[in-house]
Design a protein around this motif. Structure first.
Motif, PDB file in Angstrom:
ATOM      1  N   CYS A  23       9.121   8.106  11.799  1.00 23.25           N
ATOM      2  CA  CYS A  23       8.149   7.500  11.517  1.00 23.25           C
ATOM      3  C   CYS A  23       8.562   6.229  10.384  1.00 23.25           C
ATOM      4  CB  CYS A  23       6.256   7.026  11.087  1.00 23.25           C
ATOM      5  SG  CYS A  23       5.706   7.984  12.261  1.00 23.25           S
ATOM      6  N   ASN A  24       8.416   5.251  10.857  1.00 30.37           N
ATOM      7  CA  ASN A  24       8.646   3.933   9.376  1.00 30.37           C
ATOM      8  C   ASN A  24       7.809   4.409   8.067  1.00 30.37           C
ATOM      9  OD1 ASN A  24      10.852   2.130  10.775  1.00 30.37           O
ATOM     10  ND2 ASN A  24      10.539   3.429  11.674  1.00 30.37           N
ATOM     11  N   THR A  25       8.487   4.265   6.780  1.00 30.71           N
ATOM     12  CA  THR A  25       7.357   3.590   6.151  1.00 30.71           C
ATOM     13  C   THR A  25       8.626   3.045   4.658  1.00 30.71           C
ATOM     14  OG1 THR A  25       8.651   5.645   4.576  1.00 30.71           O
ATOM     15  CG2 THR A  25       7.315   6.338   6.252  1.00 30.71           C
ATOM     16  N   VAL A  26       7.144   2.562   3.852  1.00 27.61           N
ATOM     17  CA  VAL A  26       8.229   1.935   2.154  1.00 27.61           C
ATOM     18  C   VAL A  26       7.245   2.913   1.520  1.00 27.61           C
ATOM     19  CG1 VAL A  26       7.550   0.241   1.129  1.00 27.61           C
ATOM     20  CG2 VAL A  26       7.896   0.236   3.161  1.00 27.61           C
ATOM     21  N   PRO A  27       8.041   3.964   0.162  1.00 28.65           N
ATOM     22  CA  PRO A  27       7.713   4.479  -0.626  1.00 28.65           C
ATOM     23  C   PRO A  27       8.073   3.494  -1.180  1.00 28.65           C
ATOM     24  CG  PRO A  27      10.137   6.066   0.980  1.00 28.65           C
ATOM     25  CD  PRO A  27       9.528   4.419   1.256  1.00 28.65           C
ATOM     26  N   ALA A  28       6.883   4.271  -2.324  1.00 30.49           N
ATOM     27  CA  ALA A  28       6.917   3.234  -3.720  1.00 30.49           C
ATOM     28  C   ALA A  28       6.692   4.140  -4.853  1.00 30.49           C
ATOM     29  CB  ALA A  28       5.132   2.321  -3.869  1.00 30.49           C
ATOM     30  N   ALA A  29       7.688   3.183  -5.911  1.00 29.47           N
ATOM     31  CA  ALA A  29       7.933   4.155  -6.744  1.00 29.47           C
ATOM     32  C   ALA A  29       8.003   3.735  -7.932  1.00 29.47           C
ATOM     33  CB  ALA A  29       9.393   4.746  -6.921  1.00 29.47           C
ATOM     34  N   ARG A  30       7.826   4.001 -10.031  1.00 28.85           N
ATOM     35  CA  ARG A  30       7.879   3.959 -10.462  1.00 28.85           C
ATOM     36  C   ARG A  30       8.078   4.860 -11.693  1.00 28.85           C
ATOM     37  NH1 ARG A  30       3.830   0.435 -14.878  1.00 28.85           N
ATOM     38  NH2 ARG A  30       5.159  -0.944 -15.201  1.00 28.85           N
ATOM     39  N   TYR A  31       8.945   4.362 -12.658  1.00 27.63           N
ATOM     40  CA  TYR A  31       9.657   5.581 -13.187  1.00 27.63           C
ATOM     41  C   TYR A  31       9.983   7.031 -13.000  1.00 27.63           C
ATOM     42  CZ  TYR A  31       7.216   2.143 -17.588  1.00 27.63           C
ATOM     43  OH  TYR A  31       7.013   1.325 -17.521  1.00 27.63           O
ATOM     44  N   ARG A  32      10.525   6.067 -11.774  1.00 29.42           N
ATOM     45  CA  ARG A  32      11.384   7.814 -11.449  1.00 29.42           C
ATOM     46  C   ARG A  32      10.330   9.051 -10.403  1.00 29.42           C
ATOM     47  NH1 ARG A  32      13.510   7.542 -15.871  1.00 29.42           N
ATOM     48  NH2 ARG A  32      13.444   9.310 -17.211  1.00 29.42           N
ATOM     49  N   LEU A  64       7.905   8.826  -7.526  1.00 33.71           N
ATOM     50  CA  LEU A  64       7.039   8.761  -6.381  1.00 33.71           C
ATOM     51  C   LEU A  64       6.056   8.241  -5.946  1.00 33.71           C
ATOM     52  CD1 LEU A  64       7.936   7.189  -3.020  1.00 33.71           C
ATOM     53  CD2 LEU A  64       7.955   9.869  -2.890  1.00 33.71           C
ATOM     54  N   LEU A  65       5.159   7.310  -6.336  1.00 33.07           N
ATOM     55  CA  LEU A  65       3.761   6.993  -6.112  1.00 33.07           C
ATOM     56  C   LEU A  65       3.043   7.110  -5.154  1.00 33.07           C
ATOM     57  CD1 LEU A  65       3.330   4.351  -9.655  1.00 33.07           C
ATOM     58  CD2 LEU A  65       3.446   7.401  -9.240  1.00 33.07           C
ATOM     59  N   LYS A  66       3.282   6.573  -3.943  1.00 33.44           N
ATOM     60  CA  LYS A  66       3.146   6.875  -3.001  1.00 33.44           C
ATOM     61  C   LYS A  66       3.691   6.054  -1.689  1.00 33.44           C
ATOM     62  CE  LYS A  66       0.402   1.559  -3.363  1.00 33.44           C
ATOM     63  NZ  LYS A  66      -0.075   1.119  -3.530  1.00 33.44           N
ATOM     64  N   THR A  67       3.071   6.105  -0.275  1.00 33.07           N
ATOM     65  CA  THR A  67       4.429   5.650   0.426  1.00 33.07           C
ATOM     66  C   THR A  67       2.802   4.809   1.255  1.00 33.07           C
ATOM     67  OG1 THR A  67       5.117   7.821   0.834  1.00 33.07           O
ATOM     68  CG2 THR A  67       5.148   6.838   2.701  1.00 33.07           C
ATOM     69  N   ILE A  68       3.660   3.807   1.665  1.00 34.76           N
ATOM     70  CA  ILE A  68       3.086   2.901   2.437  1.00 34.76           C
ATOM     71  C   ILE A  68       3.505   3.083   3.526  1.00 34.76           C
ATOM     72  CG2 ILE A  68       2.556   0.225   2.836  1.00 34.76           C
ATOM     73  CD1 ILE A  68       3.295   0.357  -0.752  1.00 34.76           C
ATOM     74  N   ALA A  69       2.394   2.180   5.238  1.00 34.63           N
ATOM     75  CA  ALA A  69       3.334   1.884   6.596  1.00 34.63           C
ATOM     76  C   ALA A  69       4.059   0.960   6.746  1.00 34.63           C
ATOM     77  CB  ALA A  69       2.582   1.897   7.151  1.00 34.63           C
ATOM     78  N   ARG A  70       5.177   1.340   7.778  1.00 29.99           N
ATOM     79  CA  ARG A  70       6.117   0.140   7.552  1.00 29.99           C
ATOM     80  C   ARG A  70       5.743   0.093   9.274  1.00 29.99           C
ATOM     81  NH1 ARG A  70      11.285  -0.297   8.473  1.00 29.99           N
ATOM     82  NH2 ARG A  70      12.132   1.454   7.792  1.00 29.99           N
ATOM     83  N   ALA A 120       0.153   1.272 -11.251  1.00 31.55           N
ATOM     84  CA  ALA A 120       1.054  -0.107 -11.571  1.00 31.55           C
ATOM     85  C   ALA A 120       0.427  -0.268 -10.777  1.00 31.55           C
ATOM     86  CB  ALA A 120       2.314   0.480 -11.117  1.00 31.55           C
ATOM     87  N   ARG A 121       0.832  -2.693 -10.736  1.00 29.69           N
ATOM     88  CA  ARG A 121       0.650  -3.346  -9.803  1.00 29.69           C
ATOM     89  C   ARG A 121       1.971  -3.226  -8.669  1.00 29.69           C
ATOM     90  NH1 ARG A 121      -4.198  -5.267 -10.671  1.00 29.69           N
ATOM     91  NH2 ARG A 121      -4.965  -6.165 -12.455  1.00 29.69           N
ATOM     92  N   TYR A 122       1.108  -3.582  -7.493  1.00 32.12           N
ATOM     93  CA  TYR A 122       2.343  -4.199  -6.459  1.00 32.12           C
ATOM     94  C   TYR A 122       3.741  -4.005  -6.731  1.00 32.12           C
ATOM     95  CZ  TYR A 122       3.769  -4.669  -1.498  1.00 32.12           C
ATOM     96  OH  TYR A 122       4.498  -5.416  -1.100  1.00 32.12           O
ATOM     97  N   TRP A 123       3.480  -5.684  -7.561  1.00 30.49           N
ATOM     98  CA  TRP A 123       5.152  -5.799  -8.175  1.00 30.49           C
ATOM     99  C   TRP A 123       5.793  -5.433  -9.321  1.00 30.49           C
ATOM    100  CZ3 TRP A 123       0.379  -8.701  -8.960  1.00 30.49           C
ATOM    101  CH2 TRP A 123      -0.040  -8.293 -10.070  1.00 30.49           C
ATOM    102  N   ASP A 124       5.292  -4.088  -9.500  1.00 34.60           N
ATOM    103  CA  ASP A 124       5.905  -2.781 -10.365  1.00 34.60           C
ATOM    104  C   ASP A 124       7.005  -2.160  -9.666  1.00 34.60           C
ATOM    105  OD1 ASP A 124       4.798  -3.943 -13.079  1.00 34.60           O
ATOM    106  OD2 ASP A 124       3.362  -3.271 -12.531  1.00 34.60           O
ATOM    107  N   TYR A 125       6.153  -2.050  -8.549  1.00 36.18           N
ATOM    108  CA  TYR A 125       6.763  -1.033  -7.615  1.00 36.18           C
ATOM    109  C   TYR A 125       8.634  -1.533  -7.073  1.00 36.18           C
ATOM    110  CZ  TYR A 125       1.858   0.915  -6.505  1.00 36.18           C
ATOM    111  OH  TYR A 125       0.306   1.090  -6.811  1.00 36.18           O
ATOM    112  N   GLU A 126       8.974   0.224  -7.166  1.00 36.18           N
ATOM    113  CA  GLU A 126      10.594   0.048  -6.319  1.00 36.18           C
ATOM    114  C   GLU A 126       9.980   0.400  -5.126  1.00 36.18           C
ATOM    115  OE1 GLU A 126      13.982   1.370  -9.528  1.00 36.18           O
ATOM    116  OE2 GLU A 126      11.617   2.524 -10.216  1.00 36.18           O
TER     117      GLU A 126
END
Length: 642
Positions: A231-240, A242-248, A212-218
């Motif tokens: 720890c604070n995170t930003v989960p990034a998902a698409r089409y149900r 969970l694709l990756k987890t980003i640090a927040r 996915a592109r960045y703008w496609d992520y939920e």
């Protein structure tokens, strides 16, 4: 405090603040690559050029390297500064592959943003480009060396900040190469931070690449559930999925980074073996049928074994909302026991830690990073809380001695982050009194209750590593309601049935209980033994609250809807079961996604409360928890104190 003017805006900033940070404080963004707040300034990229119009320094200067001083007049939009930044970008793009439309880093690349913003839209260089050979850095990190702009962020984080020794930089003539001496998996438990810290995509998340592109992520602000540090995170998902987890970033907790466990442990959420539908005796049923069966069997249990034969069980990994409502459910069901911990010793250790930390003695990871002495007591931070180990390294880098106390505090954890440490046998051997900001980090896994209670006498702040993301909250509730551990309840001989909500029950306890009702999102042994199974939503599929090891309540938000990922949907969800399309969603209109039946645990408990004759629960926070209502998920959290 120095006073200066940036782009006609007068300001006053603390001494030592760079011009770049001063500008950022009033909303003026100066482009930069090599500078990072956690790593400091090195002036390697030369992109943060500004024009000093007046003051002690004149002319073009690098804003990240220049401390703010009285009388400075700074322009970030002066034609000379703009030209300088434009030429730097053009120089960086000389050997860079011009593949922004197809590059998988598109949308997350600072070079792309700054190139467009700087007006460098046409390439003048027509010669042959320098190219590099990529390395295999293991299953998580993809290496694309041709995107590199030599900002040195990766090496500065990996070697200086995280203490890794198997990754570095080699310079030869006009070639600069970042990688390992030979191919192989990166050894640092923080290697995934290279993905976040690289501004151009030299290091990308291999597990989510080309998905996915960045703008496609939920995405939504969240909290990591894989240890007690919160720890604070930003989960990034698409089409149900969970694709990756980003640090927040949260300065009071993890700072701007997370560990590899928190970043790459996505498989359990996407696991096809996850419970996706309610089950009664192994057969799929509707939610109403499952809840009806639960109520019937609880009634039969009471008729057969008498009052007090049921135990309601929460857990350290169940969100605070669910644990709060379990006490109300236990009252309405007439349950003989309310439990928040299965193991007796674990419950006692957490209770002692909560009593100790529900005061001003609790230390955050920010306190650890600023400590002038750190003691690691009976803990292996690599396993119990990797980010705490990274915090200890920062204290050591600034001169704090590190002491390892007890047989369960191995020297290997210090070597993992290239840190020197002194091994001692008992805490009393550490000269805590000679330090101003000492911190003792205690592991509860291998410590006794008595040892934890003795820490109250230590002249230092205390950090305890607990057995789950909401263990502190569970400990507070256990104390508030006088709860016992499940081992004690079953040991009394009265308990013949349990309702376990996201609880891990040992097999020896399950074997003694005829009726098991389990609500969970992980395929645990408790779920396999349960007669009634209620699927719950994972933390990324719901709103909720965790209370971390220092007693800091933090809200997390729903990032994705529950459901089976589109890739690999079972044949029964397709229009033509004989010929399913494995990489295409079913061409069938549905009111809910396939496998989308899991519900947040606290809503399941609320529905049971309603069926028991209680009032419909729409907000678990009342009484002593009132302060958590409306908690900002993007804030620092709220410390719970006595």
């Amino acid at each position: 405090m120095p006073k200066l003017v940036i782009d006609h805006i007068p300001m006053e900033v603390p001494a030592g603040t760079s011009v770049l940070e001063a500008a950022k404080s009033v909303g003026i963004w100066i482009p930069h690559f090599c500078y990072h707040p956690a790593l400091g300034s090195v002036g390697a990229c030369r992109l943060c050029a500004v024009k000093m119009l007046d003051g002690p320094v004149k002319g073009i200067q690098m804003s990240c390297m220049l401390p703010a001083q009285d009388g400075m007049v700074v322009s970030t939009t002066d034609p000379e500064a703009l030209k300088m930044r434009s030429l730097v970008i053009e120089w960086l793009m000389t050997n860079h592959p011009h593949d922004c439309p197809v590059c998988d880093e598109g949308g997350e690349c600072l070079l792309q943003d700054y190139t467009v913003a700087g007006g460098h839209g046409i390439r003048r260089f027509e010669g042959k480009k320098r190219t590099h050979v990529n390395q295999d850095l293991g299953p998580y990190i993809e290496h694309e060396m041709n995107r590199c702009i030599q900002c040195y962020r990766c090496v500065r984080f990996y070697q200086e900040y995280a203490g890794g020794s198997d990754f570095g930089v080699l310079g030869s003539a006009r070639r600069v190469y970042y990688g390992r001496f030979e191919e192989g998996k990166l050894e640092s438990p923080f290697s995934g931070t290279l993905v976040d810290i690289c501004p151009t995509g030299v290091f990308t998340d291999r597990t989510a690449r080309f998905r996915a592109r960045y703008w496609d992520y939920e995405m939504a602000p969240s909290v990591c559930p894989w240890c007690s540090l919160g720890c604070n995170t930003v989960p990034a998902a698409r089409y149900r999925e969970l694709l990756k987890t980003i640090a927040r970033e949260n300065p009071a907790v993890n700072g701007p980074f997370i560990c590899d466990r928190g970043r790459f442990t996505n498989a359990p959420v996407n696991d096809p073996a996850r419970p996706r539908a309610p089950l009664v005796d192994g057969k799929e049923v509707t939610w109403d049928a499952a809840l009806d069966a639960l109520m019937v069997r609880v009634s039969e249990l009471e008729e057969l074994y008498g009052p007090g034969s049921l135990a309601v069980v929460g857990s350290p990994r169940l969100a605070l909302e669910g644990n709060i409502l379990l006490a109300r459910l236990a009252d309405l069901l007439g349950a003989g026991h309310l439990c928040y911990f299965a193991d007796r010793e674990e419950g006692e250790r957490v209770a002692a830690a909560v009593d100790l930390l529900a005061s001003d003695k609790a230390s955050s990871m920010a306190d650890v990073r600023k400590a002038d002495c750190v003691v690691i007591l009976e803990a292996d931070l690599r396993d119990e809380g990797p980010m705490m180990l990274l915090a200890v390294r920062q204290a050591w880098r600034h001169g704090a001695p590190v002491f390892l106390v007890g047989k369960h505090a191995p020297l290997g954890q210090a070597r993992t982050v290239s840190m020197e440490a002194i091994e001692l046998s008992i805490l009393e051997e550490v000269p805590l009194a000679i330090f101003e900001r000492p911190v003792v980090i205690c592991g509860t896994r291998n410590s006794t209750r008595a040892a934890i209670e003795l820490l109250a006498r230590a002249d230092a702040k205390i950090a305890c590593l607990l057995p789950g993301p909401n263990a502190f909250g569970a400990g507070l509730l256990a104390r508030e309601h006088g709860a016992v551990t499940l081992a004690e309840a079953v040991g009394s001989g009265k308990v013949k049935g349990i309702i376990a909500v996201e609880a891990d029950i040992p097999e020896e306890l399950l074997a003694q209980v005829p009726l098991v009702v389990a609500a969970d999102w992980l395929p645990t042994e408790t779920l396999r033994r349960a007669q009634v199974v209620l699927p719950t939503a994972a933390w990324v599929e719901m709103d909720g609250t965790f209370v971390n090891n220092e007693g800091r309540a933090q809200r997390f938000r729903k990032a994705m809807v529950p459901g089976l990922p589109i890739r690999g949907l079972p044949a029964r969800f397709h229009a033509s079961p004989d010929k399913p399309a494995p990489f295409h969603p079913p061409r069938v209109h549905r009111s809910a996604p396939p496998g989308g039946e899991p519900r947040p645990a606290w809503r399941i408990v609320a529905e049971l409360i309603k069926r028991c004759g209680g009032e419909a629960e729409t907000d678990p926070f009342g009484g002593r928890w009132e302060a958590l209502r409306g908690l900002d998920p993007e804030g620092d959290g709220v410390r719970l104190k006595e």
